[in-house]
Design a protein around this motif. Structure first.
Motif, short mmCIF file in Angstrom:
data_model
loop_
_atom_site.label_atom_id
_atom_site.label_comp_id
_atom_site.label_asym_id
_atom_site.label_seq_id
_atom_site.Cartn_x
_atom_site.Cartn_y
_atom_site.Cartn_z
N ILE A 90 25.54 54.58 10.17
CA ILE A 90 25.39 53.12 10.20
C ILE A 90 23.94 52.73 9.93
O ILE A 90 23.66 51.81 9.14
N GLU A 91 23.00 53.41 10.56
CA GLU A 91 21.58 53.10 10.36
C GLU A 91 21.17 53.30 8.90
O GLU A 91 20.46 52.47 8.32
N ALA A 115 29.74 40.08 23.83
CA ALA A 115 28.61 39.82 24.72
C ALA A 115 27.27 39.96 24.00
O ALA A 115 26.30 39.26 24.30
N ALA A 116 27.23 40.86 23.01
CA ALA A 116 25.99 41.08 22.25
C ALA A 116 25.81 40.06 21.13
O ALA A 116 24.76 40.03 20.48
N GLY A 117 26.83 39.22 20.89
CA GLY A 117 26.73 38.21 19.84
C GLY A 117 26.95 38.75 18.45
O GLY A 117 26.51 38.14 17.46
N VAL A 118 27.66 39.89 18.32
CA VAL A 118 27.97 40.47 17.01
C VAL A 118 29.35 39.98 16.57
O VAL A 118 30.32 40.10 17.32
N LEU A 166 28.17 50.81 19.64
CA LEU A 166 27.34 50.42 20.79
C LEU A 166 25.91 50.94 20.66
O LEU A 166 24.98 50.34 21.21
N GLN A 167 25.73 52.03 19.93
CA GLN A 167 24.39 52.59 19.78
C GLN A 167 23.52 51.81 18.80
O GLN A 167 22.30 52.01 18.76
N VAL A 168 24.13 50.92 18.03
CA VAL A 168 23.38 50.20 17.00
C VAL A 168 23.55 48.69 17.12
O VAL A 168 23.29 47.95 16.17
N LEU A 169 23.97 48.20 18.27
CA LEU A 169 24.20 46.76 18.43
C LEU A 169 22.97 45.92 18.10
O LEU A 169 23.10 44.91 17.39
N PRO A 170 21.76 46.27 18.60
CA PRO A 170 20.59 45.45 18.25
C PRO A 170 20.35 45.38 16.75
O PRO A 170 19.97 44.33 16.22
N LEU A 171 20.60 46.49 16.04
CA LEU A 171 20.40 46.53 14.59
C LEU A 171 21.37 45.60 13.88
O LEU A 171 20.98 44.85 12.97
N LEU A 172 22.63 45.63 14.31
CA LEU A 172 23.64 44.77 13.68
C LEU A 172 23.37 43.30 13.98
O LEU A 172 23.54 42.44 13.12
N LYS A 173 22.96 43.03 15.21
CA LYS A 173 22.63 41.66 15.60
C LYS A 173 21.44 41.13 14.81
O LYS A 173 21.45 40.00 14.31
N LYS A 174 20.43 41.97 14.66
CA LYS A 174 19.20 41.57 13.95
C LYS A 174 19.50 41.18 12.51
O LYS A 174 18.96 40.19 11.99
N HIS A 175 20.37 41.92 11.86
CA HIS A 175 20.65 41.69 10.43
C HIS A 175 21.95 40.91 10.20
O HIS A 175 22.39 40.78 9.06
#
Length: 371
Positions: A197-198, A261-264, A220-229
């Motif tokens: 994914i990264e 919850a993460a907004g994705v 779940l290991q890449v939620l911040p990355l998906l949210k950011k982009h």
């Protein structure tokens, strides 16, 4: 759709559904419906081409609207499905179809939804007994990554050449990738593990591509990355065993709630072990997600409007609004509950759909056996 003051034509058919539930038609965002009839019979499978680079291959060309499987899926409230080729690196271009129609032209909602890319596994299996085989596995991964880069470079060069010379020889492979390069259609990247994914996100960011992540086992290991982009996700089958030994039995059941919850942005698919006939159980995936922390309204959205938004057709389907297609389902109970789901009426673009299917016919037939 309206209130008591809405004008109703005098010749309109009135259907009494007091006390029942009305839903938008359920959407399957990743399937091979109409491409496979009997998995064990090779001549009934038309899901993949032999080459690795096939962005121009359209699933709609092979779609069989007379498949016996389609009515069994449709009768459970699924009205629309994204028909997707598989295999190779660039599998091809998916098409969104209604699960009712004489021909593919009748059934098509959107002919070219996006191109599908299978990202290679970035973690080759370790082989302590034979390091040579491990090295070969790494070389295969490197080779696939180079093929992906080269395909996009060739497509970009073709796009520039076409702008400069209108009479350039047509190459269907790169024609299919031009809308992806222009940002008009998304690139559906099938990737399960975090490193995949990264790498895929980095690839799409470098080329300014609109990415949709499909499967996403380690999401779940890449939620911040998906949210950011702002990358939407088509989750794989959540009725699955955990992927890692440290995960609980209910790991996948909780995934939708954690993404919300993460907004994705996400939707649910039923891709996985059981094959295309199991698409009929998509509503129950949403029911499981609701039982494990996802808000009920969001659970319903994950198989209707969220899927429509990700596939780029929210202006036509996915919710009950004036001006949209009359693609809807009436159930006597909760459509997300396996005990309550009982589809009584179904309409696709205003057409009343026959809910009969081969399963029901066999059921009624063998009920008579001992009479």
């Amino acid at each position: 759709v309206g209130d008591a003051d809405t004008a109703v034509p005098q010749d309109a058919q009135v259907i009494e559904i007091r006390g029942k539930h009305v839903y938008p038609g359920i959407i399957s965002p990743f399937s091979q419906l109409g491409l496979v009839e009997i998995g064990a019979v090779r001549s009934t499978r038309d899901v993949a081409e032999v080459d690795d680079i096939n962005p121009h291959v359209k699933a709609a060309v092979a779609y069989n609207p007379d498949s016996e499987i389609i009515p069994t899926v449709r009768s459970n409230g699924i009205t629309t499905a994204l028909i997707t080729p598989v295999g190779g690196i660039f599998s091809g271009t998916s098409s969104l179809v209604e699960l009712d129609g004489w021909t593919i032209e009748d059934a098509t909602v959107k002919n070219s939804v996006g191109v599908h890319l299978n990202w290679p596994d970035m973690n080759p299996p370790r082989n302590l007994k034979d390091p040579k085989k491990e090295k070969e596995a790494k070389e295969k991964i490197k080779n696939k990554l180079q093929k992906i880069e080269k395909a996009m470079e060739d497509a970009e060069m073709y796009r520039r050449a076409k702008k400069a010379d209108k009479n350039i020889k047509i190459d269907l492979r790169w024609e299919a990738l031009i809308p992806v390069l222009d940002g008009k259609t998304p690139l559906f990247v099938h990737a399960a593990h975090a490193r995949q994914i990264e790498a895929a996100v980095d690839f799409c960011n470098r080329r300014n591509l609109r990415m949709v992540l499909v499967e996403a086992t380690d999401v779940l290991q890449v939620l911040p990355l998906l949210k950011k982009h702002n990358i939407p996700v088509i989750l794989g089958r959540i009725h699955s065993l955990p992927a890692h030994e440290y995960q609980g039995f209910d790991h996948f059941f909780h995934l939708p709630a954690e993404l919300a919850a993460a907004g994705v942005k996400f939707c649910l698919s039923n891709s996985g072990f059981f094959g295309n006939w199991d698409e009929r159980n998509i509503p129950f995936l949403a029911g499981t997600a609701a039982a494990f922390g996802l808000e009920k309204e969001t659970a319903l959205r994950s198989v209707t409007l969220s899927a429509a938004e990700i596939l780029g057709v929210a202006d036509r389907i996915g919710s009950l609004n004036a001006g949209k297609d009359a693609t809807l389902v009436v159930s006597s109970g909760d459509i997300l509950d396996v005990l309550g789901n009982d589809i009584e009426y179904e309409f696709i673009r205003g057409r009343k759909v026959n809910l009969d299917n081969r399963h029901k016919q066999m059921y009624y037939k063998y009920r008579q056996k001992y009479k």
